[in-house]
Design an enzyme around this catalytic site. Sequence first.
Site, PDB file in Angstrom:
ATOM      1  N   THR A 168      13.104  63.188-113.677  1.00  0.00           N
ATOM      2  CA  THR A 168      12.291  62.729-112.547  1.00  0.00           C
ATOM      3  C   THR A 168      11.520  63.914-111.984  1.00  0.00           C
ATOM      4  OG1 THR A 168      13.791  60.925-112.035  1.00  0.00           O
ATOM      5  CG2 THR A 168      12.384  61.658-110.242  1.00  0.00           C
ATOM      6  N   PHE A 208       9.650  65.512-108.801  1.00  0.00           N
ATOM      7  CA  PHE A 208       9.668  65.465-107.337  1.00  0.00           C
ATOM      8  C   PHE A 208       8.572  66.359-106.780  1.00  0.00           C
ATOM      9  CE2 PHE A 208      13.959  64.631-108.754  1.00  0.00           C
ATOM     10  CZ  PHE A 208      14.431  63.653-107.898  1.00  0.00           C
TER      11      PHE A 208
END
Length: 537
Positions: free
Chosen positions: A150, A152
């Site tokens: 992921t 960020f």
Amino acid sequence: MPCRDVRQVVAAVREGRADAGCLPIENSLFGSVTATYDLLHEAFGDGALHLSDEILLPVFHALLAMPGTELSEVRRVLSHPVALGQCRIWLESHLPQAELVSEWDTAGSAEIVARRGRRDQAAVAPLGAGGTYGLTALAERIEDDPSNQTRFLTFTREPALAAPAGEAPVRRKTSLLLWLPHKPGMLAAALQAFASRGINLTSLQSRPERTAPWTYRFYVDVEGAPDEPRLAEAMEATEALVTKVVVLGSYREWNDGTAPSAAPTPPPAHHRPRPDFPLYDRRQRPEGTTVVVGGVVVGGDRPVLIAGPCSVEGEEMLLEAAESVAASGADMLRGGAYKPRTSPYDFQGLGVRGLKFLAEARERTGLPVVTEVLSWEEVPVVARYADVLQIGARNMQNFALLRAAGRSGKPILLKRGGGATIEEWLNAAEYILADGNEQVILCERGIRTFERATRHTLDLNGVALVRERSHLPVIVDPSHAAGIRSIVTPLALAGLAAGAHGVLVEVHPNPEVALSDGAQSLDLAGFAALARTVRGG
Ligand code: PEP
Ligand code: MN
């Protein structure tokens, strides 16, 4: 600080309850985190918060349940919807009947399972949450792909301090939000402002404009910072086109520290100090430059022979020409797939089909392929098939094309414009060199003089002088200079005598029926004879 959703994260930093925030923006399996995208304008559009860093984190999931639970007992699986989405394949094959229940976050769903203490419920969460809440793992690493990660973005209220002078420059990225007029080509035009300056686009997302059905806003991430000249120019051009553009922020590109990050793209030449001598100047490299194309050395002692039809007219004729010139001793194959024609009614070339035929001819003969590219937009497609990109006489001062050729990393054959002085020709080469591409071959192809008996006049002065003034290899194209088949061979030999490193000639299996430049094309036997003469065989 516990936050139920991304909106609370932003509020906590805005209101001074937290110093910095971190938002998930994209998952490699699941795609965009739309809740974050839909918040970006409100969060960063007014300049009160500043993006600072991009972070990429690997994400591993486990299925956690009360100790003693069997997988077959599980009827409900709780987690954040993005986490459930990342484990879709495992869940479908191992728990096809289970109900998937969305919760605010992964660790929070583990807590719920522990609190309820029910053996028919499980949570998708990091393995560590099991230890925290006294759950055991029924399965580990259940994400759909081991590369799952992921992205960020972190942010603060204070803008990040500039890196101290002398420190290695960090690569930055910039996020922009665009609203476009609903007209054909607007998105392409906005993105071309970046593409034409060699700015890499790293992400493009569209989200619906919620109060105007079927209209969209576009989120664009590019490499670079808004104060870098390339990006500053591109943003100015974009602003002039779009309805509105908002700079959401610029931030440090992720680097996990295991490898040095690549250097940022250098600013364009006009933002750099002028070199003491032009980059083409012989004094830069007195020994001369050689350009090596698939093992063929251009600029060495052995003259190179580049031969083939003016236009790629079809598969059969190209293969016939290619096989014949290869057998006669050509070093490279030429042929135009995109043709710059004086009249719009004339044959314009086969385009991509022609490029594919050229690639096939290379397969068959082993000859590297030289072919012309007419515009900067077509550089990527021509570069995919060609070994050398030809920039034609008509485009010698097409500066966007020269720059794109510079960035292409491919060897460039730069023809002299029919009305260009030697200085203009060398300065055109300078554009390519200044964009970091040293593989430039100059090609004299005749200039326009008062003489009408031939198509152009082969400027042998130019060949000899450029050999002296520049370290770049120079070849001659007697075909376009002459326009008349019978004088092509003597002009080719004259070019070599004047110092040219090679010859580019048009050769057609049946010049009488050629779709372009038949009158100046050698036939197959004519080229064989030229090759024998040049090679002294
Ligand atoms: C060509 O090589 O077919 C061609 C169009 O050349 P120039 O640009 O020299 O006219
Ligand atoms: Mn031609």
